[in-house]
Design a protein around this motif. Sequence first.
Motif, PDB file in Angstrom:
ATOM      1  N   TYR A 225      31.966 -61.819 -42.261  1.00 15.20           N
ATOM      2  CA  TYR A 225      31.831 -60.516 -41.600  1.00 15.20           C
ATOM      3  C   TYR A 225      30.631 -60.521 -40.651  1.00 15.20           C
ATOM      4  N   GLU A 226      29.513 -61.048 -41.114  1.00 17.86           N
ATOM      5  CA  GLU A 226      28.306 -61.093 -40.280  1.00 17.86           C
ATOM      6  C   GLU A 226      28.539 -61.916 -39.014  1.00 17.86           C
ATOM      7  N   GLU A 227      29.245 -63.037 -39.158  1.00 17.92           N
ATOM      8  CA  GLU A 227      29.521 -63.890 -38.005  1.00 17.92           C
ATOM      9  C   GLU A 227      30.477 -63.211 -37.024  1.00 17.92           C
ATOM     10  N   LEU A 228      31.530 -62.594 -37.567  1.00 17.78           N
ATOM     11  CA  LEU A 228      32.523 -61.954 -36.708  1.00 17.78           C
ATOM     12  C   LEU A 228      31.981 -60.695 -36.047  1.00 17.78           C
ATOM     13  N   ALA A 229      31.031 -60.036 -36.698  1.00 17.80           N
ATOM     14  CA  ALA A 229      30.438 -58.820 -36.119  1.00 17.80           C
ATOM     15  C   ALA A 229      29.706 -59.129 -34.819  1.00 17.80           C
TER      16      ALA A 229
END
Length: 253
Positions: A225-229
């Motif tokens: 999630y952090e990477e895709l955000a």
Amino acid sequence: MERSYETYAKKILIFMNTHKQEVKKISDTANKIAVNQRFSDFGRKEAIDTLKSELANLNEQFSESIRGAVKQFCKEYSVSFAEDNADHSTEIANALKVIEMCGTGLTSELFRTTLEPLKGSYKALKIIHDVITIKHSKILNVDGISGYDPEITKIIYEYMGVNSEISAYMDRLKEIEEVADYPVLVNYEIVNTGYNGAYCFELREKTSYSVYATPDWMMEVGKQYEELALKYPLMFSNYIPTNEEIALDKIDT
């Protein structure tokens, strides 16, 4: 700083470990009853039945605690899709008719035209996606018949705003969501393994592997999630506070 997903993963592990410790206490009590000569057969059975009931309640209690944490995690780490909340029932019906009439002859141009009125609604597009996916899988099971043009799949994902990265993320999150639907998440039972009327009680675990894997899945999803955000801020828009920020917020209020 501890991230929110790390907190959730730890919480699940704590619930499971605490549950196991409480279950062990019940198991130990059962085996003390088994060798206690003061119990009649009827009294021993009655005492064991009481422990079995306590164990079932314990399973349910900790299952609900884990279920609540899993549901909250999935809510926080969900993906935000475009949704106009309009009534698209007519457009959906028209799209399904076109898909049915054209079959595998559906062209990319016609499919785009069909989807255009639905582009503001992820929910409506998801219905079309699911229908195409089901029809495609059924067609491929028939010898000598090819499925839809690969471009059709690309187009539906394009309109939905989904690519392979986001699709993989959603698949993993869905696995976690499905864990919350299990009737019992942590499950032990007491079984008498004694022979010829003897009593020897053992614990038999029936907890699914998926429940044990959930903390690791949470860590994986949280990092994804952090990477895709960073790449898709509009879709991965939920702000995930750190554990320290949550604690500070409680102090301020």
